[in-house]
Design a protein around this motif. Structure first.
Motif, PDB file in Angstrom:
ATOM      1  N   LEU A 151       0.804  -1.222   0.000  1.00 30.27           N
ATOM      2  CA  LEU A 151       0.000   0.000   0.000  1.00 30.27           C
ATOM      3  C   LEU A 151       0.836   1.270   0.000  1.00 30.27           C
ATOM      4  O   LEU A 151       0.392   2.303  -0.489  1.00 30.27           O
ATOM      5  CB  LEU A 151      -0.962   0.007   1.186  1.00 30.27           C
ATOM      6  N   THR A 152       2.045   1.222   0.531  1.00 25.26           N
ATOM      7  CA  THR A 152       2.877   2.422   0.536  1.00 25.26           C
ATOM      8  C   THR A 152       3.274   2.804  -0.883  1.00 25.26           C
ATOM      9  O   THR A 152       3.675   3.939  -1.125  1.00 25.26           O
ATOM     10  CB  THR A 152       4.112   2.254   1.439  1.00 25.26           C
ATOM     11  N   ASN A 153       3.144   1.888  -1.824  1.00 28.46           N
ATOM     12  CA  ASN A 153       3.447   2.187  -3.213  1.00 28.46           C
ATOM     13  C   ASN A 153       2.268   2.797  -3.948  1.00 28.46           C
ATOM     14  O   ASN A 153       2.383   3.168  -5.117  1.00 28.46           O
ATOM     15  CB  ASN A 153       3.944   0.924  -3.919  1.00 28.46           C
ATOM     16  N   VAL A 154       1.127   2.907  -3.251  1.00 33.06           N
ATOM     17  CA  VAL A 154      -0.050   3.562  -3.811  1.00 33.06           C
ATOM     18  C   VAL A 154      -0.373   4.818  -3.012  1.00 33.06           C
ATOM     19  O   VAL A 154      -0.641   5.870  -3.566  1.00 33.06           O
ATOM     20  CB  VAL A 154      -1.260   2.603  -3.819  1.00 33.06           C
ATOM     21  N   LEU A 155      -0.347   4.690  -1.690  1.00 32.24           N
ATOM     22  CA  LEU A 155      -0.533   5.835  -0.799  1.00 32.24           C
ATOM     23  C   LEU A 155       0.831   6.446  -0.520  1.00 32.24           C
ATOM     24  O   LEU A 155       1.845   5.920  -0.954  1.00 32.24           O
ATOM     25  CB  LEU A 155      -1.140   5.372   0.522  1.00 32.24           C
ATOM     26  N   SER A 156       0.865   7.494   0.219  1.00 32.98           N
ATOM     27  CA  SER A 156       2.167   8.012   0.648  1.00 32.98           C
ATOM     28  C   SER A 156       2.657   7.178   1.823  1.00 32.98           C
ATOM     29  O   SER A 156       1.859   6.551   2.525  1.00 32.98           O
ATOM     30  CB  SER A 156       2.048   9.480   1.059  1.00 32.98           C
ATOM     31  N   ASN A 157       3.954   7.201   2.054  1.00 32.43           N
ATOM     32  CA  ASN A 157       4.475   6.414   3.176  1.00 32.43           C
ATOM     33  C   ASN A 157       3.989   6.975   4.510  1.00 32.43           C
ATOM     34  O   ASN A 157       3.759   6.221   5.452  1.00 32.43           O
ATOM     35  CB  ASN A 157       6.000   6.287   3.125  1.00 32.43           C
ATOM     36  N   ASN A 158       3.802   8.273   4.597  1.00 29.80           N
ATOM     37  CA  ASN A 158       3.292   8.868   5.840  1.00 29.80           C
ATOM     38  C   ASN A 158       1.863   8.421   6.118  1.00 29.80           C
ATOM     39  O   ASN A 158       1.530   8.045   7.241  1.00 29.80           O
ATOM     40  CB  ASN A 158       3.350  10.399   5.778  1.00 29.80           C
ATOM     41  N   ALA A 159       1.022   8.469   5.094  1.00 32.96           N
ATOM     42  CA  ALA A 159      -0.374   8.056   5.269  1.00 32.96           C
ATOM     43  C   ALA A 159      -0.453   6.579   5.624  1.00 32.96           C
ATOM     44  O   ALA A 159      -1.252   6.176   6.483  1.00 32.96           O
ATOM     45  CB  ALA A 159      -1.170   8.343   4.004  1.00 32.96           C
ATOM     46  N   THR A 160       0.359   5.774   4.989  1.00 30.40           N
ATOM     47  CA  THR A 160       0.356   4.338   5.273  1.00 30.40           C
ATOM     48  C   THR A 160       0.790   4.072   6.707  1.00 30.40           C
ATOM     49  O   THR A 160       0.176   3.270   7.408  1.00 30.40           O
ATOM     50  CB  THR A 160       1.289   3.600   4.286  1.00 30.40           C
TER      51      THR A 160
END
Length: 179
Positions: A87-96
């Motif tokens: 999911l960090t490759n779709v969302l931002s790493n902060n949001a994830t």
């Protein structure tokens, strides 16, 4: 690099100096900006916001974790890392990281396991943001000038995500004695 001024001020000053000294022309500078990058940033921000606001990301996370949880802490930890890394490759790493930290803590509590390895799964998984160009700002910055395509990130970053997941899934449960 000395921290005397904010990076935004020094970046603008550096570009201004390059333009004034004609090391860089305005035409060269404007050609280096790729409109596809701006579109991709906007689209990824929209996608991330939509996944967070609709609850799709939380639903996906809870589904995978509830599926892996009964198999034991080591399997649940591995599944958590993989979901966060994907999911960090779709969302931002902060949001994830923000989204998954409470899930990780709840999962550890539910499995009666030490919470630190589960927090580490979120920490390391959220930083596996190199399988897509939208995963991290730097990926987007090098995409245009490097003439990279989306598939290039998948080819190079995908196996790296799998490698890190495998190493994490073997080492961390062993180190924290999760069985």
């Amino acid at each position: 690099s000395l921290g005397l001024l904010p990076i935004s001020v020094t970046a603008i000053a550096g570009v201004s100096l390059m333009l004034v000294t004609r090391v860089l022309t305005l035409k060269q500078a404007s050609r280096a900006l790729d409109s596809k990058i701006f579109m991709m940033v906007g689209a990824s921000l929209g996608l991330g916001t939509a996944m967070l606001e609709t609850g799709a990301a939380a639903y996906l996370a809870e589904y995978v974790i509830s599926f892996a949880g009964p198999a034991g802490p080591a399997v649940a930890l591995s599944a958590l890392f993989l979901v966060v890394a994907l999911l960090t490759n779709v969302l931002s790493n902060n949001a994830t990281a923000i989204l998954f930290t409470p899930i990780a803590l709840g999962l550890a509590q539910g499995l009666q396991a030490e919470p630190l390895p589960f927090v580490l799964a979120v920490l390391f998984g959220a930083n596996c943001s190199f399988a897509t160009p939208i995963a991290y700002q730097t990926n987007l910055l090098v995409m245009g000038p490097g003439y990279y395509r989306f598939a290039d990130f998948l080819r190079a970053g995908g196996p790296l995500v799998i490698l890190l997941w495998a190493v994490f899934s073997v080492f961390v449960p062993w180190y924290y004695d999760l069985s």
